[in-house]
Motif scaffolding. Structure first.
Motif, PDB file in Angstrom:
ATOM      1  N   LYS A  79       0.885  -1.188   0.066  1.00 23.82           N
ATOM      2  CA  LYS A  79       0.247  -0.050   0.057  1.00 23.82           C
ATOM      3  C   LYS A  79       0.771   1.176  -0.218  1.00 23.82           C
ATOM      4  O   LYS A  79       1.663   1.390   0.796  1.00 23.82           O
ATOM      5  CB  LYS A  79      -0.816   0.047   1.268  1.00 23.82           C
ATOM      6  N   PRO A  80       0.834   2.016  -0.976  1.00 24.61           N
ATOM      7  CA  PRO A  80       1.456   3.497  -0.941  1.00 24.61           C
ATOM      8  C   PRO A  80       1.447   4.285   0.199  1.00 24.61           C
ATOM      9  O   PRO A  80       0.236   4.371   0.463  1.00 24.61           O
ATOM     10  CB  PRO A  80       1.325   3.886  -2.215  1.00 24.61           C
ATOM     11  N   ILE A  81       2.287   4.713   0.746  1.00 25.15           N
ATOM     12  CA  ILE A  81       2.106   5.783   1.724  1.00 25.15           C
ATOM     13  C   ILE A  81       3.053   6.847   1.671  1.00 25.15           C
ATOM     14  O   ILE A  81       3.943   6.806   0.742  1.00 25.15           O
ATOM     15  CB  ILE A  81       2.485   4.890   3.265  1.00 25.15           C
ATOM     16  N   THR A  82       2.834   7.948   2.421  1.00 21.87           N
ATOM     17  CA  THR A  82       3.780   9.121   2.474  1.00 21.87           C
ATOM     18  C   THR A  82       4.815   9.154   3.530  1.00 21.87           C
ATOM     19  O   THR A  82       4.552   7.977   4.573  1.00 21.87           O
ATOM     20  CB  THR A  82       2.890  10.341   2.757  1.00 21.87           C
ATOM     21  N   ARG A  83       5.934   9.866   3.302  1.00 22.06           N
ATOM     22  CA  ARG A  83       6.799   9.791   4.394  1.00 22.06           C
ATOM     23  C   ARG A  83       6.336  10.165   5.724  1.00 22.06           C
ATOM     24  O   ARG A  83       6.731   9.590   6.844  1.00 22.06           O
ATOM     25  CB  ARG A  83       7.894  10.694   3.857  1.00 22.06           C
ATOM     26  N   ALA A  84       5.565  11.115   5.674  1.00 23.17           N
ATOM     27  CA  ALA A  84       4.671  11.431   7.287  1.00 23.17           C
ATOM     28  C   ALA A  84       3.972  10.326   7.981  1.00 23.17           C
ATOM     29  O   ALA A  84       3.659  10.214   8.895  1.00 23.17           O
ATOM     30  CB  ALA A  84       3.910  12.736   6.915  1.00 23.17           C
ATOM     31  N   GLU A  85       3.647   9.222   7.008  1.00 30.57           N
ATOM     32  CA  GLU A  85       2.894   8.186   7.397  1.00 30.57           C
ATOM     33  C   GLU A  85       3.771   7.091   7.831  1.00 30.57           C
ATOM     34  O   GLU A  85       3.140   5.859   8.413  1.00 30.57           O
ATOM     35  CB  GLU A  85       1.734   7.660   6.511  1.00 30.57           C
TER      36      GLU A  85
ATOM     37  N   PRO B 172       7.442   1.920  11.682  1.00 23.72           N
ATOM     38  CA  PRO B 172       8.177   0.626  11.786  1.00 23.72           C
ATOM     39  C   PRO B 172       7.662  -0.623  10.981  1.00 23.72           C
ATOM     40  O   PRO B 172       6.425  -0.814  11.129  1.00 23.72           O
ATOM     41  CB  PRO B 172       8.201   0.540  13.211  1.00 23.72           C
ATOM     42  N   GLY B 173       8.401  -1.176  10.231  1.00 23.49           N
ATOM     43  CA  GLY B 173       7.958  -2.136   9.251  1.00 23.49           C
ATOM     44  C   GLY B 173       7.459  -1.888   8.151  1.00 23.49           C
ATOM     45  O   GLY B 173       7.446  -2.650   6.855  1.00 23.49           O
ATOM     46  N   ASP B 174       7.366  -0.470   7.874  1.00 21.56           N
ATOM     47  CA  ASP B 174       6.971  -0.128   6.501  1.00 21.56           C
ATOM     48  C   ASP B 174       8.230  -0.170   5.509  1.00 21.56           C
ATOM     49  O   ASP B 174       9.547  -0.230   6.065  1.00 21.56           O
ATOM     50  CB  ASP B 174       6.626   1.574   6.358  1.00 21.56           C
TER      51      ASP B 174
ATOM     52  N   ILE C 184      17.669   6.896   7.019  1.00 19.33           N
ATOM     53  CA  ILE C 184      16.824   6.463   6.073  1.00 19.33           C
ATOM     54  C   ILE C 184      17.149   7.346   4.302  1.00 19.33           C
ATOM     55  O   ILE C 184      17.069   6.827   3.407  1.00 19.33           O
ATOM     56  CB  ILE C 184      15.329   7.012   6.215  1.00 19.33           C
ATOM     57  N   ASP C 185      18.014   8.552   4.431  1.00 19.52           N
ATOM     58  CA  ASP C 185      18.169   9.210   3.459  1.00 19.52           C
ATOM     59  C   ASP C 185      19.529   8.747   3.046  1.00 19.52           C
ATOM     60  O   ASP C 185      20.157   9.583   2.342  1.00 19.52           O
ATOM     61  CB  ASP C 185      18.029  10.793   3.842  1.00 19.52           C
ATOM     62  N   TYR C 186      20.123   7.689   3.184  1.00 22.09           N
ATOM     63  CA  TYR C 186      21.636   7.347   2.858  1.00 22.09           C
ATOM     64  C   TYR C 186      21.667   7.410   1.243  1.00 22.09           C
ATOM     65  O   TYR C 186      22.770   7.537   0.712  1.00 22.09           O
ATOM     66  CB  TYR C 186      22.111   6.277   3.388  1.00 22.09           C
ATOM     67  N   ALA C 187      20.596   7.192   0.674  1.00 24.03           N
ATOM     68  CA  ALA C 187      20.300   7.168  -0.941  1.00 24.03           C
ATOM     69  C   ALA C 187      19.074   7.532  -1.395  1.00 24.03           C
ATOM     70  O   ALA C 187      18.364   8.066  -0.551  1.00 24.03           O
ATOM     71  CB  ALA C 187      20.314   5.531  -1.345  1.00 24.03           C
ATOM     72  N   PRO C 188      19.226   8.094  -2.622  1.00 24.99           N
ATOM     73  CA  PRO C 188      17.716   8.580  -3.240  1.00 24.99           C
ATOM     74  C   PRO C 188      16.505   7.786  -2.908  1.00 24.99           C
ATOM     75  O   PRO C 188      16.557   6.660  -3.314  1.00 24.99           O
ATOM     76  CB  PRO C 188      18.154   8.865  -4.391  1.00 24.99           C
ATOM     77  N   VAL C 189      15.557   8.228  -2.354  1.00 20.64           N
ATOM     78  CA  VAL C 189      14.279   7.636  -1.765  1.00 20.64           C
ATOM     79  C   VAL C 189      13.224   7.681  -2.931  1.00 20.64           C
ATOM     80  O   VAL C 189      13.063   8.891  -3.558  1.00 20.64           O
ATOM     81  CB  VAL C 189      13.671   8.039  -0.512  1.00 20.64           C
ATOM     82  N   ALA C 190      12.692   6.614  -3.267  1.00 20.85           N
ATOM     83  CA  ALA C 190      11.553   6.466  -4.476  1.00 20.85           C
ATOM     84  C   ALA C 190      10.510   6.236  -4.103  1.00 20.85           C
ATOM     85  O   ALA C 190       9.408   6.269  -5.048  1.00 20.85           O
ATOM     86  CB  ALA C 190      12.312   5.322  -5.735  1.00 20.85           C
ATOM     87  N   GLY C 191      10.316   5.994  -2.709  1.00 22.52           N
ATOM     88  CA  GLY C 191       8.761   5.907  -2.243  1.00 22.52           C
ATOM     89  C   GLY C 191       8.741   4.860  -1.101  1.00 22.52           C
ATOM     90  O   GLY C 191       9.837   4.546  -0.631  1.00 22.52           O
ATOM     91  N   PHE C 192       7.503   4.923  -0.465  1.00 18.26           N
ATOM     92  CA  PHE C 192       7.106   4.278   0.771  1.00 18.26           C
ATOM     93  C   PHE C 192       6.100   3.318   0.624  1.00 18.26           C
ATOM     94  O   PHE C 192       5.147   3.638  -0.259  1.00 18.26           O
ATOM     95  CB  PHE C 192       7.104   5.126   1.764  1.00 18.26           C
ATOM     96  N   GLY C 193       6.004   2.147   1.337  1.00 13.11           N
ATOM     97  CA  GLY C 193       4.858   1.277   1.123  1.00 13.11           C
ATOM     98  C   GLY C 193       4.523   0.390   2.359  1.00 13.11           C
ATOM     99  O   GLY C 193       5.503   0.292   3.241  1.00 13.11           O
ATOM    100  N   ARG C 194       3.384   0.121   2.608  1.00 14.49           N
ATOM    101  CA  ARG C 194       3.159  -0.645   3.869  1.00 14.49           C
ATOM    102  C   ARG C 194       2.475  -2.052   3.180  1.00 14.49           C
ATOM    103  O   ARG C 194       1.488  -2.005   2.821  1.00 14.49           O
ATOM    104  CB  ARG C 194       2.001  -0.049   4.637  1.00 14.49           C
ATOM    105  N   PRO C 195       3.096  -3.261   3.754  1.00 17.18           N
ATOM    106  CA  PRO C 195       2.638  -4.315   3.556  1.00 17.18           C
ATOM    107  C   PRO C 195       1.558  -4.584   4.238  1.00 17.18           C
ATOM    108  O   PRO C 195       1.387  -4.368   5.435  1.00 17.18           O
ATOM    109  CB  PRO C 195       3.652  -5.450   3.955  1.00 17.18           C
ATOM    110  N   VAL C 196       0.382  -5.364   3.374  1.00 22.09           N
ATOM    111  CA  VAL C 196      -0.992  -5.484   4.050  1.00 22.09           C
ATOM    112  C   VAL C 196      -1.344  -6.948   4.017  1.00 22.09           C
ATOM    113  O   VAL C 196      -0.952  -7.568   3.218  1.00 22.09           O
ATOM    114  CB  VAL C 196      -1.986  -4.391   3.858  1.00 22.09           C
TER     115      VAL C 196
END
Length: 285
Positions: A227-233, A236-238, A273-285
């Motif tokens: 599930k796509p999420i934002t950085r603000a969301e 742990p586990g994402d 978290i920013d050790y490399a260019p971030v392309a997105g975030f997601g939550r396994p469901v």
């Protein structure tokens, strides 16, 4: 281009190749399984077709030997016009039923043979892709050796563990984080998903498997699955995905940190978290 930039580009390309290899390997496994299933159905179905064919042939031969193969013979032996009609109808029904059953079986057999041919072609294509990616991997590794970037297992720049200990909650995400944390220091190995070594998507796949969630062994496909999420969301586990081609993934453990399997010659580590260019975030469901 300076040597460090060449090294960085080569490592990035290698990881991309490895993740593509993982995807093709998973596809090939799925194709192999489907092909085995089709083959397992074809054997018994062939037995059914042969039995139905023998039964149909035997019925036709019996009718021929009895002299009841034609309507004239039926008329001669019939005791009344009504009996003649009944016998004709019965013979026609038997013939149609057996012919229909045989036709249905052969149609099913044809469909399975078509599937088998398509799967065999797909299997060969995937094997070819896998071999090509393996060759590309070997070429990049040779380039890295020339640049002095290939070496044995070592601690990457920074600490494997900077002292932060995440909170292990009693839920699926907590179990995934706990698993990832327990792998710190293990050696990266491309295509591996445990128990003694991992690559990046192999680590996140194994972590969430302990929580009962199935993920593909490929960073880009994991991004498509969760599930796509934002950085603000972030919780742990994402999962945190890196680079434009989504060729790397780590698991977020809180306080701005991820655990990730870096690359060949390195160990599973904790990083900001920013050790490399971030392309997105997601939550396994």
């Amino acid at each position: 281009m300076d040597r460090q930039r060449q090294l960085a580009n080569a490592w990035q390309e290698l990881e991309s190749v490895i993740e593509r290899y993982n995807a093709v390997r998973d596809d090939l496994r799925a194709t192999d399984t489907r092909l085995q299933q089709v083959n397992s159905q074809l054997g018994p179905l062939q037995t059914e077709v042969d039995a139905a064919q023998r039964e149909t042939d035997a019925q036709a031969a019996a009718l021929y030997r009895s002299g009841a193969i034609g309507s004239t013979a039926v008329l001669i032996t019939a005791q009344s016009p009504e009996a003649w009609m009944d016998q004709l109808a019965m013979l026609d029904q038997i013939s149609r039923r057996r012919a229909g059953a045989l036709k249905s079986l052969k149609s099913a057999q044809d469909r399975l043979n078509t599937q088998k041919a398509e799967l065999s072609t797909l299997q060969q294509q995937q094997r070819t892709q896998s071999a090509e990616l393996g060759q590309r991997k070997a070429t990049i590794e040779a380039q890295l050796r020339r640049l002095g970037g290939a070496r044995g297992a070592r601690a990457p720049s920074g600490a494997l563990h900077d002292g932060f200990v995440p909170l292990f909650t009693d839920d699926a995400a907590g179990r995934a984080v706990k698993f990832a944390f327990s792998q710190l220091g293990k050696v990266y190995q491309w295509g591996a998903d445990g128990p003694n070594s991992f690559d990046c998507s192999g680590l996140t796949m194994a972590a969430w498997k302990t929580a009962g969630v199935v993920l593909p062994h490929n960073a880009a496909r994991q991004k498509q699955t969760v599930k796509p999420i934002t950085r603000a969301e972030l919780q742990p586990g994402d999962l945190v995905f890196y680079y434009k081609d989504v060729s790397h993934v780590g698991i977020y453990i809180g306080s701005g940190r991820v655990i990730e399997a870096p690359r060949a010659g390195e160990r599973i580590s904790m990083r900001l978290i920013d050790y490399a260019p971030v392309a997105g975030f997601g939550r396994p469901v």
